[in-house]
Scaffold this motif. Structure first.
Motif, short mmCIF file in Angstrom:
data_model
loop_
_atom_site.label_atom_id
_atom_site.label_comp_id
_atom_site.label_asym_id
_atom_site.label_seq_id
_atom_site.Cartn_x
_atom_site.Cartn_y
_atom_site.Cartn_z
N ASP A 51 0.84 -1.19 0.00
CA ASP A 51 0.00 0.00 0.00
C ASP A 51 0.87 1.25 0.00
O ASP A 51 1.81 1.36 0.80
N PHE A 52 0.57 2.19 -0.89
CA PHE A 52 1.35 3.43 -0.98
C PHE A 52 1.30 4.21 0.33
O PHE A 52 2.31 4.75 0.78
N ASN A 53 0.13 4.27 0.97
CA ASN A 53 0.01 5.02 2.23
C ASN A 53 0.87 4.42 3.33
O ASN A 53 1.44 5.16 4.15
N ASP A 54 0.95 3.10 3.40
CA ASP A 54 1.81 2.47 4.40
C ASP A 54 3.28 2.83 4.16
O ASP A 54 4.01 3.11 5.10
N HIS A 55 3.68 2.84 2.90
CA HIS A 55 5.06 3.21 2.57
C HIS A 55 5.32 4.67 2.93
O HIS A 55 6.33 4.99 3.56
N LEU A 56 4.41 5.57 2.56
CA LEU A 56 4.60 6.99 2.85
C LEU A 56 4.64 7.24 4.35
O LEU A 56 5.48 8.01 4.85
N THR A 57 3.79 6.55 5.11
CA THR A 57 3.79 6.70 6.57
C THR A 57 5.11 6.21 7.16
O THR A 57 5.71 6.88 8.01
#
Length: 83
Positions: A51-57
């Motif tokens: 998930d992109f959001n997990d990576h960004l977080t």
């Protein structure tokens, strides 16, 4: 027809357990320059984040732990007032 609550809440069912919670979250919407999004997406794939959001977080959390400070917005130069 009267609907009755079963008393169950999210995560409290007796079915299969779901993924481990990530704690309280706040949703944000942001626009990124295309080249920055591409760079972050490459990092997501390299880090095997689904998930992109997990990576960004994770990226932002690592930056915070490393002491990275967000840059200040430059203030426009004040022009002298003329009489």
């Amino acid at each position: 027809m009267v609907m009755r609550s079963t008393g169950s809440s999210r995560g409290a069912s007796k079915g299969k357990p779901g993924p481990v919670g990530k704690g309280p979250r706040v949703q944000i919407t942001t626009r990124l320059p295309e080249d920055l999004h591409e760079w972050l997406t490459e990092g997501q794939k390299a880090g095997r984040y689904g998930d992109f959001n997990d990576h960004l977080t994770a990226f932002l959390e690592a930056a915070r732990k490393a002491g990275v400070q967000a840059p200040s917005v430059p203030q426009p130069e004040q022009l002298p007032l003329s009489a």
